[in-house]
Design a protein around this motif. Structure first.
Motif, PDB file in Angstrom:
ATOM      1  N   ARG A  22       0.728  -1.103  -0.185  1.00 37.70           N
ATOM      2  CA  ARG A  22       0.154   0.140   0.142  1.00 37.70           C
ATOM      3  C   ARG A  22       0.851   1.299   0.014  1.00 37.70           C
ATOM      4  N   ASP A  23       1.914   1.220   0.905  1.00 37.88           N
ATOM      5  CA  ASP A  23       2.646   2.615   0.859  1.00 37.88           C
ATOM      6  C   ASP A  23       3.305   2.785  -0.286  1.00 37.88           C
ATOM      7  N   ALA A  24       3.988   1.561  -0.878  1.00 36.89           N
ATOM      8  CA  ALA A  24       4.725   1.830  -2.394  1.00 36.89           C
ATOM      9  C   ALA A  24       3.836   2.482  -3.255  1.00 36.89           C
ATOM     10  N   LEU A  25       2.392   1.937  -3.355  1.00 39.03           N
ATOM     11  CA  LEU A  25       1.482   2.584  -4.281  1.00 39.03           C
ATOM     12  C   LEU A  25       1.022   4.160  -4.091  1.00 39.03           C
ATOM     13  N   LYS A  26       0.914   4.334  -2.833  1.00 39.44           N
ATOM     14  CA  LYS A  26       0.521   5.614  -2.468  1.00 39.44           C
ATOM     15  C   LYS A  26       1.742   6.469  -2.614  1.00 39.44           C
ATOM     16  N   ALA A  27       2.896   6.192  -2.438  1.00 39.67           N
ATOM     17  CA  ALA A  27       4.134   6.844  -2.552  1.00 39.67           C
ATOM     18  C   ALA A  27       4.163   7.326  -4.017  1.00 39.67           C
ATOM     19  N   LYS A  28       3.467   6.504  -4.888  1.00 41.71           N
ATOM     20  CA  LYS A  28       3.403   6.904  -6.448  1.00 41.71           C
ATOM     21  C   LYS A  28       2.315   7.824  -6.790  1.00 41.71           C
ATOM     22  N   GLY A  29       1.395   8.320  -5.547  1.00 38.69           N
ATOM     23  CA  GLY A  29       0.193   9.095  -5.791  1.00 38.69           C
ATOM     24  C   GLY A  29      -0.914   8.385  -6.128  1.00 38.69           C
ATOM     25  N   GLU A 343      -3.264  -4.261  -7.523  1.00 39.75           N
ATOM     26  CA  GLU A 343      -2.804  -3.761  -8.669  1.00 39.75           C
ATOM     27  C   GLU A 343      -3.572  -2.916  -9.849  1.00 39.75           C
ATOM     28  N   GLU A 344      -4.801  -3.762  -9.983  1.00 35.86           N
ATOM     29  CA  GLU A 344      -5.527  -3.305 -11.081  1.00 35.86           C
ATOM     30  C   GLU A 344      -6.733  -2.292 -10.456  1.00 35.86           C
ATOM     31  N   ALA A 345      -7.375  -2.608  -9.163  1.00 41.60           N
ATOM     32  CA  ALA A 345      -8.407  -1.632  -8.761  1.00 41.60           C
ATOM     33  C   ALA A 345      -7.954  -0.615  -7.694  1.00 41.60           C
ATOM     34  N   HIS A 346      -6.578  -0.986  -7.346  1.00 42.13           N
ATOM     35  CA  HIS A 346      -6.171  -0.272  -6.100  1.00 42.13           C
ATOM     36  C   HIS A 346      -7.058  -0.208  -4.793  1.00 42.13           C
ATOM     37  N   VAL A 347      -7.302  -1.806  -4.623  1.00 41.17           N
ATOM     38  CA  VAL A 347      -8.357  -1.724  -3.504  1.00 41.17           C
ATOM     39  C   VAL A 347      -7.510  -2.971  -2.896  1.00 41.17           C
ATOM     40  N   ILE A 348      -7.547  -2.687  -1.441  1.00 39.15           N
ATOM     41  CA  ILE A 348      -6.941  -3.599  -0.436  1.00 39.15           C
ATOM     42  C   ILE A 348      -8.007  -4.599  -0.036  1.00 39.15           C
ATOM     43  N   VAL A 349      -7.726  -5.843  -0.265  1.00 39.57           N
ATOM     44  CA  VAL A 349      -8.637  -6.707   0.700  1.00 39.57           C
ATOM     45  C   VAL A 349      -7.624  -7.714   1.128  1.00 39.57           C
TER      46      VAL A 349
END
Ligand SMILES: Cc1ncc(COP(=O)(O)O)c(C=O)c1O
Length: 387
Positions: A22-29, A343-349
């Motif tokens: 999650r943090d890696a994706l958030k860091a990319k905005g 990766e595709e929906a940017h939804v964490i489950v």
């Protein structure tokens, strides 16, 4: 440098891994919606925060706390047990303050399990039951837990050689992650089984305050003979939106409570007295915050279950907890499906396999996200699933 052998058998803690992604994706905005961890999004009720503000200014609270917990806090826990469940526990000998229930659950193993022993855990459950065993170089036997049996762990199937070396049986209803609940007859069966086989029955009641459509979860200690073999864990984390405060308690069988206390005396020096005072205010103060919280989660539960059904995802309406346990489509493992959604929906489950062997084929969705984000998450899931 060589670490202890037991660490080689320890899977990385599920949520720590998810947080990293999650943090890696958030860091990319990227706008990530987290339906992963069960961490209430609403603040701690004001009267509890106010009690803390007062308590923190008392110099007497700045010193080491009592190891077992302040007697005022343990008395509040005992009074709660009486008022909420009709259960008598002696605050002096049968109640122990904990730094959140997670540490207490993990440390129970140190008090009861020797290397090579067995711990009995539900095959879908809170990972700390088996993680604590691994840290003691002990084994976990996963008790079957099938949807067709209402996700009630089946202890009748435990092999003799496991039983003879089993020290603790963990159960937790209302259940994380399935949302299943247990009735009195099931608890009675578990108690009789554990007494017969001289096993400590550890019941994790972290979600007892979160029930829907009028459901009120019981304490296992309400049942006859429970105190002969049971220790029960409670937490203020979910009941009062206090996950960050780290406060809970264990109560029940005196030998078990005292043994856990001995372990903790040697490991920690108790929880900050001011937090115990605030927790006392939570337990003794107005309880309408709980009804409000249940109404909020119930609304979200209805919203997301309906939305998931509309896109063809199979899941039941849970009667309790803050989770929806949903079946994944054919052709994926639960980890693959959770990764696809991230990766595709940017939804964490959370992948069901993280909760034990029979969690495979499911994902867990947490209700601790505002309504609009829940619906947005399902919309994104729909697109990612091509539905
Ligand atoms: C089933 C269950 N037990 C215990 C805990 C631990 O809660 P805490 O350590 O915040 O009291 C959790 C946290 O999510 C849980 O889901």
């Amino acid at each position: 440098m060589k670490t202890a052998e037991c660490l080689n058998h320890m899977a990385p803690y599920l949520f720590a891994q998810i947080d990293k992604k999650r943090d890696a994706l958030k860091a990319k905005g990227v706008d990530v919606i987290s339906l992963g961890i069960g961490d209430p999004d609403m603040p701690t009720p004001t009267h509890i925060v106010d009690a803390m503000a007062e308590a923190i200014r008392k110099p007497s609270n700045h010193q080491y706390p009592d190891y077992a917990g302040a007697i005022e806090y343990r008395t509040a826990c005992s009074n709660y047990m009486k008022k909420r469940f009709g259960v008598e526990v002696d605050p002096e000998t049968e109640v122990l303050a904990c730094i959140g229930s997670k540490e207490a659950i993990a440390h129970l193993h140190t008090a009861f399990v020797n290397p090579g022993d067995y711990v009995l855990a539900p095959s879908i459950g809170y990972p700390v039951y088996s993680g604590g065993a691994t840290l003691q170089s002990a084994h976990t036997y996963f008790m079957p837990m099938k949807e067709e049996n209402g996700f009630l762990a089946d202890f009748s199937a435990i092999p003799e050689d496991v039983l003879s070396r089993a020290k603790i049986m963990f159960l937790g209803y209302p259940n994380n992650p399935t949302g299943a609940v247990a009735d009195e007859a099931y608890f009675d069966k578990a108690i009789a089984f554990c007494i017969e086989h001289d096993i400590l029955l550890a019941h994790d009641n972290a979600y007892c305050e979160i029930g829907f459509d009028g459901y009120r979860a019981p304490s296992i200690l309400e049942r006859p003979h429970a105190k002969e073999c049971c220790i029960e864990f409670f937490s203020l984390s979910k009941a009062y939106n206090m996950t960050g405060w780290r406060i809970g308690w264990a109560c029940g069988n005196e030998i078990a409570v005292q043994a856990l206390g001995t372990v903790k005396n040697n490991l920690d020096s108790g929880q900050f007295n001011a937090i115990q005072e605030a927790a006392t205010a939570a337990l003794e103060g107005p309880q309408d915050c709980i009804a409000d919280m249940c109404a909020l989660y119930q609304r979200r539960r209805d919203l997301i279950v309906d939305a998931l059904h509309a896109i063809g995802v199979e899941c039941k309406m849970p009667q309790a907890t803050i989770y929806v346990w949903a079946k994944i489509p054919e052709g994926f493992t639960s980890e693959e499906f959770a990764t696809k959604l991230l990766e595709e929906a940017h939804v964490i489950v959370t992948p069901g396999s993280g909760y034990g062997p029979e969690g495979e084929g499911y994902i867990r969705i947490s209700l601790t996200t505002p309504d609009d984000r829940l619906l947005e998450a399902v919309k994104r899931m729909k697109e990612s699933m091509g539905r």
